[in-house]
Structure formats: C-alpha cells, structure tokens
Design an enzyme around this catalytic site. Structure first.
Site, PDB file in Angstrom:
ATOM      1  N   CYS A  28       0.718  -2.748  89.439  1.00 15.77           N
ATOM      2  CA  CYS A  28       2.042  -3.253  89.822  1.00 15.77           C
ATOM      3  C   CYS A  28       2.112  -4.774  89.698  1.00 15.77           C
ATOM      4  CB  CYS A  28       2.326  -2.797  91.259  1.00 15.77           C
ATOM      5  SG  CYS A  28       3.706  -3.619  92.060  1.00 15.77           S
ATOM      6  N   CYS A  31       3.161  -6.652  92.905  1.00 17.36           N
ATOM      7  CA  CYS A  31       2.098  -6.534  93.917  1.00 17.36           C
ATOM      8  C   CYS A  31       1.062  -7.652  93.762  1.00 17.36           C
ATOM      9  CB  CYS A  31       1.392  -5.185  93.805  1.00 17.36           C
ATOM     10  SG  CYS A  31       2.466  -3.762  94.130  1.00 17.36           S
TER      11      CYS A  31
END
Length: 103
Positions: A28, A31
């Site tokens: 991600c 993230c």
C-alpha cells in the site's frame, strides 16, 4: 510495535491508556507514508499512548473483525473499546491532537 497474533492484539488494546492501531499492508503506497508520522507522534506523546501496526495481509481475521474497507486505517482503542477511527493518511499534528482527547 508489530503484533503477530490475535490474542496478543486483544491484550494490548485492553490497556487503560489509548492504543493507536495502524492497519496497513506492505504493498500500500499511502501506508508507507505513516511510519514517519507515527514516529513523530510517539516522540511527542511518549508513554501516554501505545502505537502498534497490524499487517492486514498477515492478520485477515483482525481486519475482518473491524470491517476494514481501506488502508491505512487508524483506530484508537481504550480498554478494548473502539474510541475513534479513520482511513487514509493523517498529518502528525492532527493525529496527536486526536490522541490527546483520549489520554
């Protein structure tokens, strides 16, 4: 702190002080922006808060239990109860202010 099993997770979030959980995945992009933000928050708040990271790919049962729809998702727990949650990257000053509401 990274948590690897559900039992440990439940023990950690049962604390009297706030526990911020960062649900993330290695693949991600957004993230990857969270670690420096979390470090900054931890440096400023110290022992007032516990911050842990949960990899949703390695802990799908925990992700499912909290009905995560996107990552990163940040959830604040206190005494095992969800106090607040949001999805997406949050700047350190705003995150710090939110956590102070629960200390």
């Amino acid at each position: 702190m990274c948590i690897r099993d559900r039992k440990t997770f439940e023990q950690v979030i049962a604390a009297k002080k706030p526990v911020l959980v960062d649900f993330y995945a290695d693949w991600c992009g957004p993230c990857k922006m969270m670690p420096p933000i979390l470090r900054e928050v931890k440096e400023e708040l110290g022992d007032q808060v516990t911050i842990i990271k949960i990899d949703v790919d390695k802990n799908p049962q925990v992700a499912a239990a909290y009905q995560l729809r996107g990552i990163p998702t940040l959830i604040v727990f206190k005494e095992g109860q969800v106090q607040w949650r949001t999805s997406g990257v949050m700047p350190a000053p705003q995150l710090k202010q939110k956590l102070l509401e629960y200390t």
